[in-house]
Design an enzyme around this catalytic site. Structure first.
Site, PDB file in Angstrom:
ATOM      1  N   LYS A   1     -10.470  -6.810   7.687  1.00  0.00           N
ATOM      2  CA  LYS A   1     -11.283  -6.927   8.896  1.00  0.00           C
ATOM      3  C   LYS A   1     -11.205  -5.619   9.671  1.00  0.00           C
ATOM      4  CE  LYS A   1      -7.900  -8.894  12.080  1.00  0.00           C
ATOM      5  NZ  LYS A   1      -7.526  -9.992  12.941  1.00  0.00           N
TER       6      LYS A   1
ATOM      7  N   HIS B   1       0.829  -1.208   0.000  1.00  0.00           N
ATOM      8  CA  HIS B   1       0.000   0.000   0.000  1.00  0.00           C
ATOM      9  C   HIS B   1       0.865   1.261   0.000  1.00  0.00           C
ATOM     10  CE1 HIS B   1      -3.345  -2.691   0.728  1.00  0.00           C
ATOM     11  NE2 HIS B   1      -4.166  -1.658   0.533  1.00  0.00           N
TER      12      HIS B   1
END
Length: 174
Positions: A86, A19
């Site tokens: 999550k 990322h």
């Protein structure tokens, strides 16, 4: 929002190193595109098979909030249609989902071995030498991979709804 889905097709893993790399302008390898795809916040446990392939033995989601500084830009710049993780995401990612037709999907934490059973094959691995196994991009072929839509493509957030409903119930008790 709230829909249970079963994903079949290609999913790419991506954690912190990937990322940040993409956010900072790093390029994907030639021929690799996330356009219209799904990125999974996961550092899978992968074993090298004797015949030369790879076998995923555990593939649970990692906490998505760590990717919040980067995720909105990756959705925008790479045309993602889905992000699996999550714990939910923040406002910038929620807004990027709304603007770019992406969804955030929650996978069950603590079920890494069960989720690995939904991975049919490792199609490829990228940045293995550069980032190491958990941080590499693993291109996975999945079938009936279970998840719940918790931020939909209109920007509605199940996380926000649960928070607001919980807050209202707590205030009603006081």
């Amino acid at each position: 929002m709230g829909d249970e889905v079963a994903i079949s097709g290609v999913v790419f893993t991506g954690r912190d190193a990937v990322h940040k790399y993409l956010h900072d302008g790093g390029a994907l390898p030639p021929g690799v595109s996330l356009q219209g795809g799904i990125i999974y916040h996961c550092g899978p446990v992968v074993l090298k098979e004797p015949a030369g392939g790879w076998k995923v033995v555990a593939a649970g989601p990692t906490t998505s909030a760590r990717e919040e500084p980067y995720q909105w830009q990756i959705i925008r710049d790479h045309g993602l249609r889905g992000v699996i993780g999550k714990g939910g995401m923040g406002e910038r990612t929620r807004e990027a989902c709304r603007q770019h037709g992406c969804v955030y999907l929650h996978a069950v934490g603590g079920a890494a071995q069960v989720l690995a059973e939904r991975i049919l094959a490792v199609r490829a691995v990228y940045f293995l030498e550069q980032f190491g196994s958990p941080e590499a991009i693993w291109e996975l072929q999945v079938e009936d991979f279970p998840a719940v839509v918790t931020i939909d493509a209109q920007g509605h957030s199940l996380h926000d709804r649960v928070f607001e409903e919980s807050k209202a119930r707590l205030q009603a008790r006081v």
